[in-house]
Write a protein that holds these residues in place. Structure first.
Motif, PDB file in Angstrom:
ATOM      1  N   PRO A  18      12.088   5.526  15.221  1.00  0.00           N
ATOM      2  CA  PRO A  18      10.690   5.578  15.672  1.00  0.00           C
ATOM      3  C   PRO A  18       9.770   4.842  14.693  1.00  0.00           C
ATOM      4  O   PRO A  18      10.068   4.748  13.495  1.00  0.00           O
TER       5      PRO A  18
ATOM      6  N   TYR B 193      11.327  13.898  16.765  1.00  0.00           N
ATOM      7  CA  TYR B 193      11.869  13.358  18.017  1.00  0.00           C
ATOM      8  C   TYR B 193      13.360  13.621  18.108  1.00  0.00           C
ATOM      9  O   TYR B 193      14.048  13.717  17.088  1.00  0.00           O
TER      10      TYR B 193
ATOM     11  N   ASP C 173      16.441  11.678  20.167  1.00  0.00           N
ATOM     12  CA  ASP C 173      16.857  10.566  21.020  1.00  0.00           C
ATOM     13  C   ASP C 173      18.298  10.773  21.446  1.00  0.00           C
ATOM     14  O   ASP C 173      19.059  11.461  20.776  1.00  0.00           O
TER      15      ASP C 173
END
Length: 120
Positions: A50, A103, A105
């Motif tokens: 990110p 996050y 992913d």
């Protein structure tokens, strides 16, 4: 094997081929597809880090891969890799202050990212 999910074939070579099968009542069932060992003993998964960010107070932070697991996100029988991204300014709930988002992913073995319901 009765107490582990790891197996080391001390006589195996880089060209060895393996399969896994369940055994029920002494009979083999549900044999897996053939697999070969990784040549380097590990797999280097291409990641999409990110973008770095800044808090509302202007403090910069970066991201690093923090943890990983596997699962079949799209139901095709192949595992995808789930990677948790932690900001460099992460804090637990006992601490005050702004942090970057955390996050998670998902990636195919080829490094193709899964975002929402669309592969990118």
């Amino acid at each position: 094997m009765t107490d582990s999910t790891n197996y080391v074939d001390k006589e195996g070579t880089g060209n060895a081929v393996y399969r896994v099968a369940s055994v029920v009542n002494g009979k083999e069932k549900d044999r897996s597809a053939k697999v070969m060992p990784w040549q380097q003993g590990y797999y280097e998964l291409p990641l999409q880090k990110p973008a770095d960010g800044a808090t509302p107070a202007g403090e910069s932070y970066t991201y690093s891969a923090n943890d990983m697991s596997v699962g079949d996100v799209d139901g095709d029988g192949q595992y995808e890799f789930f990677v948790k991204w932690d900001p460099s300014n992460s804090k637990d709930v006992s601490q005050k202050g702004d942090t970057g988002n955390t996050y998670v992913d998902a990636y195919t073995a080829e490094g193709k990212g899964y975002i929402g319901l669309t592969w990118v």
